[in-house]
Write a protein that holds these residues in place. Structure first.
Motif, PDB file in Angstrom:
ATOM      1  N   PHE A 167     100.103 140.319 101.300  1.00  0.00           N
ATOM      2  CA  PHE A 167     100.138 139.252 102.295  1.00  0.00           C
ATOM      3  C   PHE A 167      99.067 138.198 102.010  1.00  0.00           C
ATOM      4  O   PHE A 167      99.281 137.003 102.245  1.00  0.00           O
ATOM      5  CB  PHE A 167      99.978 139.836 103.701  1.00  0.00           C
ATOM      6  N   MET A 172     105.121 140.188 109.968  1.00  0.00           N
ATOM      7  CA  MET A 172     104.600 139.773 108.666  1.00  0.00           C
ATOM      8  C   MET A 172     105.612 140.015 107.560  1.00  0.00           C
ATOM      9  O   MET A 172     105.692 139.247 106.598  1.00  0.00           O
ATOM     10  CB  MET A 172     103.307 140.530 108.355  1.00  0.00           C
ATOM     11  N   ARG A 183     109.520 137.727 101.622  1.00  0.00           N
ATOM     12  CA  ARG A 183     109.798 138.552 102.799  1.00  0.00           C
ATOM     13  C   ARG A 183     110.791 139.654 102.432  1.00  0.00           C
ATOM     14  O   ARG A 183     111.350 139.653 101.335  1.00  0.00           O
ATOM     15  CB  ARG A 183     110.382 137.718 103.947  1.00  0.00           C
ATOM     16  N   ARG A 196     100.497 136.173  99.101  1.00  0.00           N
ATOM     17  CA  ARG A 196     101.566 135.297  99.592  1.00  0.00           C
ATOM     18  C   ARG A 196     100.999 134.073 100.306  1.00  0.00           C
ATOM     19  O   ARG A 196     101.535 132.963 100.210  1.00  0.00           O
ATOM     20  CB  ARG A 196     102.461 136.103 100.549  1.00  0.00           C
ATOM     21  N   ARG A 197      99.900 134.266 101.013  1.00  0.00           N
ATOM     22  CA  ARG A 197      99.298 133.194 101.811  1.00  0.00           C
ATOM     23  C   ARG A 197      98.415 132.267 100.987  1.00  0.00           C
ATOM     24  O   ARG A 197      98.399 131.040 101.204  1.00  0.00           O
ATOM     25  CB  ARG A 197      98.486 133.827 102.952  1.00  0.00           C
ATOM     26  N   GLN A 227      95.246 135.467 109.021  1.00  0.00           N
ATOM     27  CA  GLN A 227      96.585 135.277 108.474  1.00  0.00           C
ATOM     28  C   GLN A 227      97.227 133.994 108.980  1.00  0.00           C
ATOM     29  O   GLN A 227      98.210 133.516 108.416  1.00  0.00           O
ATOM     30  CB  GLN A 227      97.475 136.474 108.827  1.00  0.00           C
TER      31      GLN A 227
END
Length: 509
Positions: free
Chosen positions: A443, A129, A472, A446-447, A206
């Motif tokens: 995360f 991830m 990242r 970000r998604r 995810q």
């Protein structure tokens, strides 16, 4: 002159040496220290490596990244979107295989083997991830197979491998017995099965951008796990460490020997959202602004709480700090040695995972029901781990009547359209993660793009994309020093040869 018999001398010296060594060993042997490693000792080390968090300033670092806290000591990279490298060390798993080798029977062997699979999946998921492609098939093969320079697997293959290992862990725990050395679930294999399967659902959500990939089989796999396997059902199922007033077990930001308690400022990203919804969790997260109290507001007034925009330039933060017009952390984070349990993956987080899947149509269940469960679990978790004293909730307790009323209000405001539902779910998941779950909210951001955090180009350290957060971390220098062929191949394959924080990994394409 008589000659001394050389053999007598040697015998005498041997006796003296043996006697001296024997006495030395007696004197320097701690009777309370085990002489042999066993399965329980290895299990404890592995579980704590996954679930424990560092103390003091290091504890706060993930929450600067997720915009929950502004830091007034100095300009911190995570607060201002400055990403560096990610440590890829797997040393805590090096001897995991000895757990099953030392097990006393087949059932315990199955349980320890299940733990080994889960720990490996947990850590490699965390690394992929953060980085993208990583060594998976060759990982941890140095001792057994003399594989010292592991090849990098594609991120898709890593996800498929991790999900397979979680399936294996579930089967092994189902055939396992209670095992020793577990500070989280007391060695109960059924509780570990709940964690394994609930964590698999977290991984699958995810992959929300990869549902068309037949190899991953995201949607049917999610439904199969939720409908047919044991999963979390209450806060007590959470993967968390319960703290205590014992040396080495206190809350990570407890005040004793902690000179950093003066620096956190509760973010407006948290406070403003709670004020908008008149959500009493605010009174558990923060203290009122001293300036607002001096002006006549009460600690039980939502308007007495002043959040700080963490994207402000540090000079502006310093000025706010000097003015004293901001909210510090609530006393419950610094004055209670046991604090609250620290969660890596909690029940409320799980509820929001299922709520998102339901909103997307992956399972035939009302998204709003899981949304309500998640909010309720968050509120009850806080209430159950906080003394019922005014200084810890500022006279606004999360009692049962309030919680039920708040849940109904959130249900009424739950959006009808898909994008609105996703934003509401991720935002509530974020609020429930205050000083919990480490970087998980990043995360989600970000998604999905939610919550909509403020990004300030004037203060951003992401020099190549000032108006965006990095996507990242970079690979560590140790990989370039000792595994350069394989890491360079992976960087070329993914990012056209540039190990850059703004490059998109497979997961995000």
């Amino acid at each position: 002159m008589k000659l001394i018999n050389i053999y007598s001398v040697i015998t005498l010296l041997s006796v003296l040496v043996f006697t001296s060594c024997s006495k030395f060993n007696d004197i320097n042997t701690n009777p309370e220290t085990p002489e042999k490693v066993n399965s329980a000792m290895i299990a404890t080390r592995i579980i704590l490596a996954m679930s424990n968090q560092p103390g003091q300033k290091s504890f706060m670092q993930p929450y600067l990244l997720t915009k929950q806290i502004a830091w007034s000591e100095l300009a911190e990279g995570y607060q201002y979107n400055g990403f560096g490298t990610m440590d890829m060390s797997l040393t805590f798993l090096n001897d995991a295989h000895f757990m099953e080798e030392f097990a006393v029977n087949e059932e315990q062997k199955n349980a320890y083997k299940g733990l080994s699979h889960f720990a490996r999946a947990f850590k490699l998921f965390e690394l992929t991830m953060a980085l993208g492609d990583i060594p998976y098939a060759d990982a941890l093969m140095g001792e057994s197979n003399k594989l010292y320079f592991p090849k990098y697997d594609s991120q898709k293959d890593v996800f498929m491998g991790v999900l397979k290992e979680l399936d294996q862990a579930d089967v092994l725990f189902s055939k396992g017995a209670k095992f020793e050395g577990d500070p989280v679930f007391g060695g109960d294999p059924n509780k570990w099965r709940k964690l394994v399967n609930s964590f698999a659902l977290n991984i699958l959500v995810q992959l929300s951008g990869k549902t068309a990939d037949a190899d991953l089989n995201v949607i049917p796999r999610f439904a199969e796990i939720l409908n047919n396997k044991p999963v979390f059902g209450a806060n007590e199922d959470s993967f968390q460490l319960i703290r205590s007033d014992n040396s080495g077990q206190t809350y990570p930001f407890y005040k004793v020997s902690n000179s950093f308690v003066i620096y956190p400022m509760v973010s407006s990203e948290i406070i403003d959202r709670l004020k908008t919804n008149q959500d009493r969790r605010l009174f558990y997260f923060a203290k009122p602004s001293p300036v607002k109290i001096e002006s006549g507001l009460k600690a039980s007034d939502f308007n007495a709480y002043q959040g700080v925009d963490p994207s402000l330039a540090f000079s502006n933060l310093a000025a706010i700090k000097k003015s004293n017009d901001y909210s510090q952390l609530n006393f419950r984070y610094t004055e209670l040695p046991e604090g609250e349990p620290t969660q890596i993956y909690g029940y409320s987080h799980f509820c929001f995972v299922v709520a998102e899947a339901a909103a997307r149509g992956w399972v035939n269940q009302p998204a709003v029901d899981w949304y309500k469960k998640g909010i309720k679990a968050s509120m009850e978790f806080m209430a159950n781990h906080t003394p019922n004293e005014d200084r810890f909730h500022n006279g606004m307790p999360l009692d049962a009547a309030y919680v039920e009323n708040a849940i109904m209000n959130y249900q009424t405001d739950f959006p009808a359209n898909l994008e609105g539902k996703i934003e509401a779910i991720i935002t509530q998941k974020y609020l429930a993660s205050f000083l919990q779950t480490k970087t998980a909210p990043y995360f989600d951001y970000r998604r999905t793009g939610y919550p909509k955090w403020k990004i300030n180009p004037a203060s951003s350290m992401n020099t190549d994309a000032l108006d965006k957060m990095p996507l990242r971390w970079r690979y560590p220098s140790l990989e370039y020093n000792y595994n350069s062929k394989n890491v360079n191949e992976a960087v070329q394959r993914q990012f056209d040869g540039q190990d850059d924080v703004n490059k998109k990994m497979w997961l995000l394409k």
